[in-house]
Scaffold this motif. Structure first.
Motif, mmCIF file in Angstrom:
data_model
loop_
_atom_site.group_PDB
_atom_site.id
_atom_site.type_symbol
_atom_site.label_atom_id
_atom_site.label_comp_id
_atom_site.label_asym_id
_atom_site.label_seq_id
_atom_site.Cartn_x
_atom_site.Cartn_y
_atom_site.Cartn_z
ATOM 1 N N ALA A 38 -23.872 -24.253 0.005
ATOM 2 C CA ALA A 38 -23.818 -24.833 1.351
ATOM 3 C C ALA A 38 -24.173 -23.791 2.411
ATOM 4 N N LYS A 39 -23.618 -22.583 2.294
ATOM 5 C CA LYS A 39 -23.937 -21.531 3.268
ATOM 6 C C LYS A 39 -25.418 -21.174 3.208
ATOM 7 N N ALA A 40 -25.923 -21.008 1.989
ATOM 8 C CA ALA A 40 -27.324 -20.620 1.821
ATOM 9 C C ALA A 40 -28.254 -21.671 2.414
ATOM 10 N N GLU A 41 -27.973 -22.930 2.141
ATOM 11 C CA GLU A 41 -28.824 -24.004 2.663
ATOM 12 C C GLU A 41 -28.778 -24.054 4.188
ATOM 13 N N THR A 42 -27.591 -23.865 4.761
ATOM 14 C CA THR A 42 -27.470 -23.897 6.222
ATOM 15 C C THR A 42 -28.208 -22.734 6.862
ATOM 16 N N LEU A 43 -28.076 -21.545 6.289
ATOM 17 C CA LEU A 43 -28.786 -20.381 6.816
ATOM 18 C C LEU A 43 -30.296 -20.592 6.798
ATOM 19 N N LEU A 44 -30.807 -21.085 5.669
ATOM 20 C CA LEU A 44 -32.248 -21.291 5.551
ATOM 21 C C LEU A 44 -32.720 -22.429 6.447
ATOM 22 N N ARG A 45 -31.927 -23.453 6.555
ATOM 23 C CA ARG A 45 -32.283 -24.597 7.407
ATOM 24 C C ARG A 45 -32.389 -24.147 8.863
ATOM 25 N N LEU A 46 -31.391 -23.397 9.327
ATOM 26 C CA LEU A 46 -31.414 -22.895 10.704
ATOM 27 C C LEU A 46 -32.602 -21.966 10.912
ATOM 28 N N ALA A 47 -32.788 -21.002 10.012
ATOM 29 C CA ALA A 47 -33.857 -20.011 10.183
ATOM 30 C C ALA A 47 -35.223 -20.678 10.250
ATOM 31 N N ARG A 48 -35.441 -21.661 9.396
ATOM 32 C CA ARG A 48 -36.750 -22.326 9.384
ATOM 33 C C ARG A 48 -36.973 -23.156 10.635
ATOM 34 N N MET A 49 -35.911 -23.780 11.144
ATOM 35 C CA MET A 49 -36.056 -24.551 12.378
ATOM 36 C C MET A 49 -36.337 -23.639 13.569
ATOM 37 N N VAL A 50 -35.672 -22.474 13.609
ATOM 38 C CA VAL A 50 -35.937 -21.519 14.691
ATOM 39 C C VAL A 50 -37.354 -20.967 14.567
ATOM 40 N N ALA A 51 -37.750 -20.602 13.349
ATOM 41 C CA ALA A 51 -39.087 -20.042 13.131
ATOM 42 C C ALA A 51 -40.190 -21.029 13.482
ATOM 43 N N GLU A 101 -34.721 -11.283 11.838
ATOM 44 C CA GLU A 101 -35.008 -12.403 12.721
ATOM 45 C C GLU A 101 -35.175 -13.669 11.886
ATOM 46 N N ALA A 102 -35.314 -14.794 12.570
ATOM 47 C CA ALA A 102 -35.412 -16.075 11.866
ATOM 48 C C ALA A 102 -36.584 -16.104 10.891
ATOM 49 N N GLN A 103 -37.717 -15.545 11.295
ATOM 50 C CA GLN A 103 -38.902 -15.567 10.438
ATOM 51 C C GLN A 103 -38.654 -14.837 9.121
ATOM 52 N N ASP A 104 -37.875 -13.779 9.168
ATOM 53 C CA ASP A 104 -37.582 -13.002 7.962
ATOM 54 C C ASP A 104 -36.678 -13.788 7.017
ATOM 55 N N VAL A 105 -35.687 -14.466 7.577
ATOM 56 C CA VAL A 105 -34.759 -15.251 6.762
ATOM 57 C C VAL A 105 -35.455 -16.480 6.193
ATOM 58 N N ALA A 106 -36.340 -17.077 6.975
ATOM 59 C CA ALA A 106 -37.033 -18.294 6.542
ATOM 60 C C ALA A 106 -37.859 -18.072 5.283
ATOM 61 N N ARG A 107 -38.249 -16.833 5.024
ATOM 62 C CA ARG A 107 -39.070 -16.542 3.841
ATOM 63 C C ARG A 107 -38.245 -16.440 2.560
ATOM 64 N N LEU A 108 -36.922 -16.402 2.684
ATOM 65 C CA LEU A 108 -36.084 -16.299 1.495
ATOM 66 C C LEU A 108 -36.059 -17.613 0.714
ATOM 67 N N ASP A 109 -35.822 -17.511 -0.581
ATOM 68 C CA ASP A 109 -35.586 -18.679 -1.415
ATOM 69 C C ASP A 109 -34.087 -18.896 -1.562
#
Length: 293
Positions: free
Chosen positions: A185-198, A165-173
């Motif tokens: 670019a992919k990594a930043e987009t994934l983390l950006r989305l996950a943190r906004m959802v979380a 879930e988003a909360q799990d991805v948001a914890r990644l570095d």
């Protein structure tokens, strides 16, 4: 803990298509296809869940196996996920009726009568898969997705990994992703989305205003129209997605029309417009034309 749900299947339901979609990752990290059935792992409200589906000619017998108590809302998400992974969001019949006499797509529609759009289990999974898979070949995309699941997901007691879930991805570095072949670019987009959802800045709920959600997604750096349309298709089961930016769609269109050159994005968008409000199923049939050459 487990609950059994029985879902009636429509006539001429194409089980083989469903199993083929869920068997794309040959290592079966979060999905397993065996014995004519499928198992799908995902996290719902922090609880590891496996959806274990067996098919009869008339119904899908689905066991929701969860490692902990599922709240009422999480249970609703599990029921929602079952409809998604079984491709039961969009009825293919209206498209077939609409397109069967079309000079270019009619024969293809009749050839693949009953074809369905299989969805990701959750909207977040559809979005993250779109980001992971964009502009790279499918084999590499599946390998990256596998890494993503192993980094951010958790194992169910059965051993199957659960899509995060988003909360799990948001914890990644960031380095945890870029060190495993993700582009920055992919990594930043994934983390950006996950943190906004979380954090609640993005609401991924099919009951939320869809136009508002899509506008918010488009405002996120790294997410463009193709990603949003793919999320509409694979996440929401929206019936009228225009995938004019998809290279495979343009390749299929070239072959269906018999043109010397692949149409550009603008030309593809104009051609697909004639199939509204059934452009999602149009995309499904164009993809199928490439898979069944």
């Amino acid at each position: 803990m487990a609950t059994t749900v029985r879902i009636p299947l429509p006539r001429a339901y194409r089980v083989a298509d469903i199993l083929a979609f869920h068997s794309r990752d040959v290592e079966g990290v979060a999905e397993q296809v065996r014995g004519g059935g499928l198992r799908k792992g995902l996290l719902l409200a922090g609880v590891p869940v496996v959806l274990d589906v067996a098919f009869t000619p008339a119904e899908a017998v689905c066991v929701i196996d969860h490692d902990g108590r599922l709240s009422k809302s999480a249970r609703a998400l599990a029921d929602d996920a079952l409809l998604n992974i079984l491709g039961l969001r969009i009825d293919p019949a209206p498209f077939l009726k609409f397109a069967r006499a079309h000079p270019h797509l009619g024969a293809l529609a009749r050839q693949h009568k009953g074809l369905r759009i299989v969805q990701s289990a959750t909207i977040f999974e559809a979005l993250t898969w779109a980001i992971i898979g964009q502009q790279i070949n499918l084999t590499f995309a599946i390998a990256l997705r596998r890494t993503f699941i192993l980094q951010a997901g958790r194992q169910h007691s059965s051993g199957l990994w659960c899509y995060p879930e988003a909360q799990d991805v948001a914890r990644l570095d960031l380095d945890e992703l870029t060190s495993r072949k993700f582009s920055r670019a992919k990594a930043e987009t994934l983390l950006r989305l996950a943190r906004m959802v979380a954090e609640g800045a993005v609401t991924l709920d099919r009951n939320h205003d869809l136009d508002e959600t899509m506008a918010t997604l488009l405002s996120i750096k790294g997410i463009g129209p193709w990603t949003v349309n793919y999320a509409l298709l694979r996440g929401y089961g929206y019936a009228d997605c225009s995938l004019h930016g998809d290279v495979a769609i343009r390749t299929a269109m070239q072959r269906v029309l018999g043109t010397e050159e692949r149409p550009d994005i603008a030309e593809t968008e104009r051609w697909l417009a004639q199939f509204s409000p059934h452009r999602t199923m149009t995309a499904a049939h164009l993809w199928a034309s490439l898979a069944h050459e």
